[in-house]
Design a protein around this motif. Sequence first.
Motif, PDB file in Angstrom:
ATOM      1  N   ASN A  56       0.843  -1.194   0.000  1.00 63.90           N
ATOM      2  CA  ASN A  56       0.000   0.000   0.000  1.00 63.90           C
ATOM      3  C   ASN A  56       0.882   1.249   0.000  1.00 63.90           C
ATOM      4  OD1 ASN A  56      -2.459   1.402   0.114  1.00 63.90           O
ATOM      5  ND2 ASN A  56      -2.293   1.624   2.341  1.00 63.90           N
ATOM      6  N   LYS A  57       0.265   2.369  -0.234  1.00 65.98           N
ATOM      7  CA  LYS A  57       0.935   3.686  -0.219  1.00 65.98           C
ATOM      8  C   LYS A  57       1.957   3.821  -1.341  1.00 65.98           C
ATOM      9  CE  LYS A  57       0.479   4.057   4.832  1.00 65.98           C
ATOM     10  NZ  LYS A  57       1.007   4.656   6.052  1.00 65.98           N
ATOM     11  N   ASP A 104       1.834   5.650  -3.687  1.00 69.23           N
ATOM     12  CA  ASP A 104       1.976   7.066  -4.057  1.00 69.23           C
ATOM     13  C   ASP A 104       3.234   7.672  -3.445  1.00 69.23           C
ATOM     14  OD1 ASP A 104       0.059   6.543  -1.740  1.00 69.23           O
ATOM     15  OD2 ASP A 104       0.627   8.618  -1.338  1.00 69.23           O
ATOM     16  N   LEU A 105       3.777   7.026  -2.412  1.00 71.17           N
ATOM     17  CA  LEU A 105       4.966   7.550  -1.743  1.00 71.17           C
ATOM     18  C   LEU A 105       6.256   7.036  -2.377  1.00 71.17           C
ATOM     19  CD1 LEU A 105       3.816   7.163   1.979  1.00 71.17           C
ATOM     20  CD2 LEU A 105       3.711   9.194   0.529  1.00 71.17           C
ATOM     21  N   THR A 162      -2.882   2.117  -3.578  1.00 74.97           N
ATOM     22  CA  THR A 162      -2.873   3.354  -2.806  1.00 74.97           C
ATOM     23  C   THR A 162      -4.299   3.863  -2.690  1.00 74.97           C
ATOM     24  OG1 THR A 162      -2.158   5.656  -2.716  1.00 74.97           O
ATOM     25  CG2 THR A 162      -2.299   4.666  -4.903  1.00 74.97           C
ATOM     26  N   VAL A 163      -4.606   4.426  -1.539  1.00 70.49           N
ATOM     27  CA  VAL A 163      -5.923   5.037  -1.391  1.00 70.49           C
ATOM     28  C   VAL A 163      -5.883   6.489  -1.880  1.00 70.49           C
ATOM     29  CG1 VAL A 163      -6.503   3.527   0.526  1.00 70.49           C
ATOM     30  CG2 VAL A 163      -5.605   5.809   1.004  1.00 70.49           C
ATOM     31  N   ARG A 164      -4.675   7.023  -2.071  1.00 72.18           N
ATOM     32  CA  ARG A 164      -4.524   8.347  -2.665  1.00 72.18           C
ATOM     33  C   ARG A 164      -4.477   8.165  -4.178  1.00 72.18           C
ATOM     34  NH1 ARG A 164      -2.049  10.485   2.100  1.00 72.18           N
ATOM     35  NH2 ARG A 164      -3.771   9.974   3.468  1.00 72.18           N
ATOM     36  N   SER A 173       0.335  -1.744  12.581  1.00 74.17           N
ATOM     37  CA  SER A 173      -0.462  -0.530  12.669  1.00 74.17           C
ATOM     38  C   SER A 173       0.147   0.529  11.761  1.00 74.17           C
ATOM     39  CB  SER A 173      -0.432   0.011  14.099  1.00 74.17           C
ATOM     40  OG  SER A 173      -1.344  -0.665  14.881  1.00 74.17           O
ATOM     41  N   GLY A 174      -0.709   1.207  11.027  1.00 76.77           N
ATOM     42  CA  GLY A 174      -0.214   2.320  10.226  1.00 76.77           C
ATOM     43  C   GLY A 174       0.049   2.007   8.771  1.00 76.77           C
ATOM     44  N   VAL A 175      -0.024   0.741   8.394  1.00 82.29           N
ATOM     45  CA  VAL A 175       0.258   0.419   6.994  1.00 82.29           C
ATOM     46  C   VAL A 175      -0.913   0.785   6.080  1.00 82.29           C
ATOM     47  CG1 VAL A 175       1.932  -1.398   7.518  1.00 82.29           C
ATOM     48  CG2 VAL A 175      -0.480  -1.997   7.202  1.00 82.29           C
ATOM     49  N   GLY A 176      -2.079   1.033   6.671  1.00 73.80           N
ATOM     50  CA  GLY A 176      -3.200   1.504   5.856  1.00 73.80           C
ATOM     51  C   GLY A 176      -4.332   0.510   5.678  1.00 73.80           C
ATOM     52  N   LYS A 177      -4.417  -0.464   6.577  1.00 71.16           N
ATOM     53  CA  LYS A 177      -5.477  -1.478   6.434  1.00 71.16           C
ATOM     54  C   LYS A 177      -6.868  -0.851   6.519  1.00 71.16           C
ATOM     55  CE  LYS A 177      -3.945  -3.834   9.941  1.00 71.16           C
ATOM     56  NZ  LYS A 177      -2.824  -2.913  10.282  1.00 71.16           N
ATOM     57  N   SER A 178      -7.080   0.004   7.533  1.00 68.69           N
ATOM     58  CA  SER A 178      -8.408   0.616   7.691  1.00 68.69           C
ATOM     59  C   SER A 178      -8.730   1.520   6.508  1.00 68.69           C
ATOM     60  CB  SER A 178      -8.483   1.438   8.975  1.00 68.69           C
ATOM     61  OG  SER A 178      -7.933   0.726  10.033  1.00 68.69           O
ATOM     62  N   SER A 179      -7.733   2.248   6.039  1.00 63.96           N
ATOM     63  CA  SER A 179      -7.959   3.136   4.890  1.00 63.96           C
ATOM     64  C   SER A 179      -8.369   2.333   3.670  1.00 63.96           C
ATOM     65  CB  SER A 179      -6.688   3.928   4.572  1.00 63.96           C
ATOM     66  OG  SER A 179      -6.241   4.621   5.707  1.00 63.96           O
TER      67      SER A 179
HETATM   68  P1  GDP Z   1      -3.931   0.787   9.795  1.00 62.17           P
HETATM   69  O1  GDP Z   1      -3.404   1.010  11.169  1.00 62.17           O
HETATM   70  O2  GDP Z   1      -3.167  -0.284   9.085  1.00 62.17           O
HETATM   71  O3  GDP Z   1      -5.404   0.557   9.753  1.00 62.17           O
HETATM   72  O4  GDP Z   1      -3.611   2.137   8.975  1.00 62.17           O
HETATM   73  P2  GDP Z   1      -4.558   3.373   8.651  1.00 62.17           P
HETATM   74  O5  GDP Z   1      -5.564   3.027   7.623  1.00 62.17           O
HETATM   75  O6  GDP Z   1      -5.058   3.945   9.934  1.00 62.17           O
HETATM   76  O7  GDP Z   1      -3.522   4.390   7.978  1.00 62.17           O
HETATM   77  C1  GDP Z   1      -2.402   4.912   8.674  1.00 62.17           C
HETATM   78  C2  GDP Z   1      -1.992   6.229   8.029  1.00 62.17           C
HETATM   79  O8  GDP Z   1      -1.538   6.022   6.698  1.00 62.17           O
HETATM   80  C3  GDP Z   1      -3.117   7.244   7.936  1.00 62.17           C
HETATM   81  O9  GDP Z   1      -2.593   8.523   8.247  1.00 62.17           O
HETATM   82  C4  GDP Z   1      -3.557   7.173   6.482  1.00 62.17           C
HETATM   83  O10 GDP Z   1      -4.091   8.396   6.048  1.00 62.17           O
HETATM   84  C5  GDP Z   1      -2.252   6.859   5.793  1.00 62.17           C
HETATM   85  N1  GDP Z   1      -2.468   6.124   4.528  1.00 62.17           N
HETATM   86  C6  GDP Z   1      -3.253   5.031   4.355  1.00 62.17           C
HETATM   87  N2  GDP Z   1      -3.223   4.612   3.070  1.00 62.17           N
HETATM   88  C7  GDP Z   1      -2.387   5.481   2.414  1.00 62.17           C
HETATM   89  C8  GDP Z   1      -1.933   5.568   1.054  1.00 62.17           C
HETATM   90  O11 GDP Z   1      -2.293   4.788   0.151  1.00 62.17           O
HETATM   91  N3  GDP Z   1      -1.057   6.572   0.771  1.00 62.17           N
HETATM   92  C9  GDP Z   1      -0.625   7.449   1.725  1.00 62.17           C
HETATM   93  N4  GDP Z   1       0.242   8.405   1.358  1.00 62.17           N
HETATM   94  N5  GDP Z   1      -1.024   7.394   3.006  1.00 62.17           N
HETATM   95  C10 GDP Z   1      -1.911   6.424   3.346  1.00 62.17           C
END
Ligand code: GDP
Length: 170
Positions: free
Chosen positions: A3-4, A6-7, A33-35, A58-64
């Motif tokens: 994920n991500k 875009d970075l 990417t969700v962006r 945590s933080g890898v973007g699962k919820s997003s």
């Molecule tokens: P979780 O802990 O795995 O559920 O992660 P979150 O969904 O809470 O995302 C953690 C952070 O990463 C948040 O600040 C999101 O906005 C950011 N994020 C999630 N997906 C992406 C993505 O595809 N690109 C970017 N640049 N940031 C993302």
Amino acid sequence: VLNKIDLLPGNDGELGDLLMSYQALGYSVVRATVRGEHGLDELYAKLAGRTSVFVGQSGVGKSSLIDCLLPNEALRIGALSEDSRKGTHTTTTARLYSLPGGGELIDSPGIREFGLTHLDERQVTEGFIEFHEYLGRCRFRDCRHRNEPGCALLEAVEEGQISAERFASY
Ligand code: GDP
Ligand code: ZN
């Protein structure tokens, strides 16, 4: 799932090689990417009709990702379980989502560490899919694949058939 993206630089930077090594082993890899919503259709297609689980720190973007894949909050079925792990008093709540086209997705938001202590040595070995064709071919039936003579795994690493990085990770 990576994920991500875009970075990342256009060629995926150093992650490109890493992903390719997994693809060469037969794992399917989705870059998302969700962006800008890249890769979400492809990911959705892989989730459809089966039960899947999102695992990752945590933080890898699962919820997003789930918010994008399943924008309808009403699909949320609810908490599956709560447990406290390793004495950290962290409450983890897995959630089960029902996919409109059939299939279920489980989110595991509380995972902070990845542990292997619940697996025995054989299970860890079998977790490396490229080892399968060599298992049972070592000279000693109880080979632990460390420095035993006639070890089929060590020979495969020597011959470049198993990646040295993957073996070191094992
Ligand atoms: P979780 O802990 O795995 O559920 O992660 P979150 O969904 O809470 O995302 C953690 C952070 O990463 C948040 O600040 C999101 O906005 C950011 N994020 C999630 N997906 C992406 C993505 O595809 N690109 C970017 N640049 N940031 C993302
Ligand atoms: Zn061996």
